[in-house]
Design a protein around this motif. Sequence first.
Motif, PDB file in Angstrom:
ATOM      1  N   TYR A   1      -9.916  28.463  -9.540  1.00 22.38           N
ATOM      2  CA  TYR A   1      -9.900  28.683 -10.970  1.00 22.38           C
ATOM      3  C   TYR A   1      -8.718  27.952 -11.596  1.00 22.38           C
ATOM      4  O   TYR A   1      -7.778  27.563 -10.924  1.00 22.38           O
ATOM      5  CB  TYR A   1      -9.867  30.180 -11.303  1.00 22.38           C
ATOM      6  N   LYS A   2      -8.782  27.794 -12.914  1.00 18.15           N
ATOM      7  CA  LYS A   2      -7.694  27.173 -13.677  1.00 18.15           C
ATOM      8  C   LYS A   2      -7.154  28.203 -14.660  1.00 18.15           C
ATOM      9  O   LYS A   2      -7.806  29.205 -14.933  1.00 18.15           O
ATOM     10  CB  LYS A   2      -8.214  25.948 -14.431  1.00 18.15           C
ATOM     11  N   ARG A   9      -7.803  33.074 -17.003  1.00 16.15           N
ATOM     12  CA  ARG A   9      -8.442  32.327 -15.923  1.00 16.15           C
ATOM     13  C   ARG A   9      -9.818  31.843 -16.364  1.00 16.15           C
ATOM     14  O   ARG A   9     -10.543  32.555 -17.035  1.00 16.15           O
ATOM     15  CB  ARG A   9      -8.637  33.215 -14.701  1.00 16.15           C
ATOM     16  N   TYR A  10     -10.184  30.642 -15.919  1.00 21.84           N
ATOM     17  CA  TYR A  10     -11.535  30.140 -16.167  1.00 21.84           C
ATOM     18  C   TYR A  10     -11.973  29.248 -15.028  1.00 21.84           C
ATOM     19  O   TYR A  10     -11.153  28.722 -14.271  1.00 21.84           O
ATOM     20  CB  TYR A  10     -11.636  29.419 -17.512  1.00 21.84           C
ATOM     21  N   LYS A  11     -13.280  29.098 -14.920  1.00 21.37           N
ATOM     22  CA  LYS A  11     -13.857  28.299 -13.846  1.00 21.37           C
ATOM     23  C   LYS A  11     -15.155  27.679 -14.358  1.00 21.37           C
ATOM     24  O   LYS A  11     -15.973  28.372 -14.956  1.00 21.37           O
ATOM     25  CB  LYS A  11     -14.143  29.209 -12.648  1.00 21.37           C
ATOM     26  N   ASP A  12     -15.319  26.381 -14.149  1.00 27.09           N
ATOM     27  CA  ASP A  12     -16.569  25.717 -14.520  1.00 27.09           C
ATOM     28  C   ASP A  12     -17.602  25.996 -13.443  1.00 27.09           C
ATOM     29  O   ASP A  12     -17.433  25.618 -12.285  1.00 27.09           O
ATOM     30  CB  ASP A  12     -16.367  24.214 -14.692  1.00 27.09           C
ATOM     31  N   ASP A  44     -11.322  36.595  -7.166  1.00 29.46           N
ATOM     32  CA  ASP A  44     -10.434  36.019  -8.177  1.00 29.46           C
ATOM     33  C   ASP A  44     -10.803  36.441  -9.598  1.00 29.46           C
ATOM     34  O   ASP A  44     -10.250  35.956 -10.559  1.00 29.46           O
ATOM     35  CB  ASP A  44     -10.429  34.494  -8.085  1.00 29.46           C
ATOM     36  N   SER A  47     -15.404  34.518  -9.440  1.00 35.70           N
ATOM     37  CA  SER A  47     -16.466  34.199  -8.486  1.00 35.70           C
ATOM     38  C   SER A  47     -17.236  35.459  -8.125  1.00 35.70           C
ATOM     39  O   SER A  47     -16.863  36.558  -8.511  1.00 35.70           O
ATOM     40  CB  SER A  47     -15.852  33.601  -7.222  1.00 35.70           C
ATOM     41  N   ARG A  95     -19.251  27.740 -18.239  1.00 35.17           N
ATOM     42  CA  ARG A  95     -17.888  28.116 -17.861  1.00 35.17           C
ATOM     43  C   ARG A  95     -17.777  29.626 -17.866  1.00 35.17           C
ATOM     44  O   ARG A  95     -18.240  30.295 -18.772  1.00 35.17           O
ATOM     45  CB  ARG A  95     -16.890  27.504 -18.838  1.00 35.17           C
TER      46      ARG A  95
END
Length: 147
Positions: A1-2, A9-12, A44, A47, A95
């Motif tokens: 994650y970023k 937190r974010y995740k593509d 996290d 996910s 996202r």
Amino acid sequence: YKLTSSGARYKDMKPGNESDGVVKVGDDLKIRYRVMRSGKRSYDGLSGEATTLFSLGYGEDDGPKDATLNATIGQGRFVKALDEGLVGMAVGGVRRVQVRPDYGLGWKKEGKCAEAIGAVGVVAGLPAAGAERESACLDTSLLPQPI
């Protein structure tokens, strides 16, 4: 994650097409969204499995399947985690952004905002006891909201 600058937190989950455009502050967005609760296997917070609480444009709510939420990014209309977490996302992408109450990233108002419920202690036979109504702490003007 970023992470965003505020720690959201974010995740593509699916990359979009950058040649079609990338979200920047001040852009008018049309998004389809799901508000989900993370499952037990989410190590996290992004996910793993998740359960949909409410949505718009996915046919899981009362609205039409092609419905979108329209708002300008960076003007405080979205919860802070989304205002920051959607910036940089490519058009057509998916996202996942974690919205937590920490650091003022979610719907919770800052400061002590809960309303005291005084009668609870008396009813329970404990005059010094009390409870608070935390629903008064939610800022219902921030998007997304259930329809």
